[in-house]
Design a protein around this motif. Structure first.
Motif, short mmCIF file in Angstrom:
data_model
loop_
_atom_site.label_atom_id
_atom_site.label_comp_id
_atom_site.label_asym_id
_atom_site.label_seq_id
_atom_site.Cartn_x
_atom_site.Cartn_y
_atom_site.Cartn_z
N GLU A 1 0.85 -1.19 0.00
CA GLU A 1 0.00 0.00 0.00
C GLU A 1 0.88 1.24 0.00
OE1 GLU A 1 -4.03 1.01 2.40
OE2 GLU A 1 -2.21 0.97 3.65
N VAL A 2 0.46 2.28 -0.74
CA VAL A 2 1.29 3.48 -0.84
C VAL A 2 0.41 4.71 -0.88
CG1 VAL A 2 1.37 3.38 -3.38
CG2 VAL A 2 3.20 4.54 -2.14
N TRP A 3 0.89 5.78 -0.26
CA TRP A 3 0.21 7.08 -0.33
C TRP A 3 0.27 7.59 -1.76
CZ3 TRP A 3 2.96 12.22 0.38
CH2 TRP A 3 2.05 13.28 0.30
N VAL A 4 -0.84 8.15 -2.24
CA VAL A 4 -0.90 8.61 -3.62
C VAL A 4 0.16 9.68 -3.89
CG1 VAL A 4 -2.67 10.39 -3.22
CG2 VAL A 4 -2.44 9.34 -5.48
N GLY A 5 0.48 10.49 -2.87
CA GLY A 5 1.52 11.50 -3.04
C GLY A 5 2.88 10.88 -3.35
N SER A 6 3.19 9.76 -2.70
CA SER A 6 4.44 9.05 -2.99
C SER A 6 4.43 8.50 -4.41
CB SER A 6 4.63 7.89 -2.00
OG SER A 6 4.94 8.36 -0.72
N ARG B 1 -7.99 3.49 0.24
CA ARG B 1 -8.31 3.57 1.66
C ARG B 1 -7.98 4.99 2.10
NH1 ARG B 1 -5.93 1.88 6.84
NH2 ARG B 1 -3.90 1.74 5.84
N LYS B 2 -8.95 5.65 2.75
CA LYS B 2 -8.78 7.03 3.18
C LYS B 2 -8.36 7.09 4.65
CE LYS B 2 -10.29 9.86 -0.23
NZ LYS B 2 -9.61 11.09 -0.66
N ILE B 3 -7.36 7.92 4.93
CA ILE B 3 -6.97 8.23 6.31
C ILE B 3 -6.88 9.75 6.37
CG2 ILE B 3 -5.26 7.99 8.12
CD1 ILE B 3 -4.42 5.35 6.91
N GLY B 4 -7.86 10.38 7.02
CA GLY B 4 -7.92 11.84 7.01
C GLY B 4 -8.19 12.31 5.59
N ASN B 5 -7.36 13.22 5.13
CA ASN B 5 -7.52 13.71 3.75
C ASN B 5 -6.53 13.07 2.79
OD1 ASN B 5 -5.18 14.87 4.65
ND2 ASN B 5 -5.67 16.96 3.99
N ARG B 6 -5.91 11.97 3.23
CA ARG B 6 -4.94 11.26 2.38
C ARG B 6 -5.51 9.95 1.85
NH1 ARG B 6 1.38 11.58 4.05
NH2 ARG B 6 1.65 13.82 3.76
N ALA C 1 1.28 4.13 5.17
CA ALA C 1 0.15 4.62 5.96
C ALA C 1 0.51 4.65 7.44
CB ALA C 1 -1.07 3.73 5.72
N PRO C 2 0.07 5.68 8.18
CA PRO C 2 0.47 5.82 9.59
C PRO C 2 -0.03 4.70 10.49
CG PRO C 2 -1.24 7.41 9.01
CD PRO C 2 -0.77 6.79 7.73
N ASP C 3 -1.09 4.01 10.08
CA ASP C 3 -1.62 2.93 10.93
C ASP C 3 -1.07 1.56 10.55
OD1 ASP C 3 -2.89 2.71 8.50
OD2 ASP C 3 -4.84 2.20 9.34
N GLN C 4 -0.08 1.55 9.66
CA GLN C 4 0.51 0.28 9.23
C GLN C 4 1.92 0.17 9.81
OE1 GLN C 4 -1.16 -2.11 7.15
NE2 GLN C 4 -2.82 -0.79 7.85
N ASP C 5 2.27 -1.03 10.21
CA ASP C 5 3.64 -1.26 10.69
C ASP C 5 4.24 -2.48 10.00
OD1 ASP C 5 2.10 -3.19 11.83
OD2 ASP C 5 2.85 -2.93 13.88
#
Length: 294
Positions: free
Chosen positions: A21-26, A57-62, A271-275
């Protein structure tokens, strides 16, 4: 590079080893390195979501994107074929698939043709596809995915009465043209290899350059997956250029992979909730997971 195709390369070669999983900004940053605009990236993502290849998957506005099961299957198939060692002998069986899909489902029929071609099957007559490889599992998964149980028949045979094996190969594949295309790949990347070796020796090879070169290398090599059926060695011509192209691919990949993955690290944001444990070793050396066919 087309955005959709490049996305498959990035997910298969890097992102899948970083939790998938990757942030769209990345993703936008990565693809900008190859001259692809943000609007093109977002357009490609939208189409892939609509085709059930990607999910968000949305986390806040990301927004964070991963592959669906359908997309993962394409990634896994491609990754296995890019990094496999093709030294298996033929077991003597042809896998034969026939289908009857009505005209009103033409789009589905075209999709099945693309999937079979991607998997390595060759069409020897209308709606009849064959392969010498043990692909029963992959084909049955495809049949179940598209709910084609009532429209398809898959069977195997150790002999085809009307034609010999050479005739079947000529009907289903153009190995001569493919070997010429491999030769062009060799000519191009032999020069690239020499330049990269010189820069590595002079310690002028940058992480960014390695990321660009490795991603482009895999991207260009992946194109052969749509044409190369991955035949067992005893069905290939003696002067098969695919073997040399593969060795060259391997050598360049290993030369630049550590630096390439290090640069990918600088662009990737989880994602901040992933480790998820970031499996850099597999990203650096996917050849260590050798896929052998029986």
């Amino acid at each position: 590079m087309k955005p959709r195709s490049l996305m498959f390369t990035l997910y298969g070669d890097y992102i899948q080893f970083y939790g998938g999983e990757v942030w769209v900004g990345s993703l936008i940053k990565m693809m900008k390195e190859f001259g692809i605009s943000e609007s093109s990236v977002r357009g490609a993502i939208l189409r892939m979501v609509q085709q059930d290849l990607m999910q968000v998957r949305k986390i806040g506005n990301r927004s964070y994107y991963s592959m669906t099961e359908k997309g993962k299957r394409r990634i896994d198939d491609g990754h296995q074929r890019v990094y496999s060692i093709r030294s298996q002998k033929w077991d003597g069986y042809w896998r034969i698939m026939t289908y009857s899909i009505p005209e009103e489902k033409r789009a589905l029929r075209n999709q099945i043709r693309k999937e079979l071609n991607w998997t390595g099957f060759g069409m020897i007559s209308n709606s009849t596809w064959v392969s010498p490889n043990s692909l029963e599992k992959q084909v049955m998964e495809m049949i179940q995915t598209y709910e084609l149980e009532n429209n398809t028949v898959l069977f195997s045979s150790s002999s085809i009465v009307s034609h010999d094996n050479e005739d079947i190969i000529k009907k289903g594949w153009d190995l001569e043209t493919l070997s010429e295309e491999y030769l062009q790949f060799i000519k191009q990347y032999e020069q690239v290899h020499e330049v990269l070796k010189e820069k590595a020796w002079d310690e002028t090879l940058t992480d960014k350059e390695c990321f660009l070169e490795r991603t482009s290398l895999v991207h260009n090599y992946r194109k052969f997956l749509f044409k190369d059926p991955g035949f067992p060695v005893d069905l290939l011509p003696d002067d098969w250029n695919g073997t040399k192209a593969r060795e060259l691919f391997w050598n360049i990949h290993q030369l630049i992979s550590v630096r390439a993955v290090r640069y990918f690290d600088s662009l990737f944001e989880q994602a901040p909730d992933q480790d998820h444990k970031l499996n850099r070793e597999k990203a650096i050396n996917p050849f260590s997971e050798v896929y052998m066919s029986n």
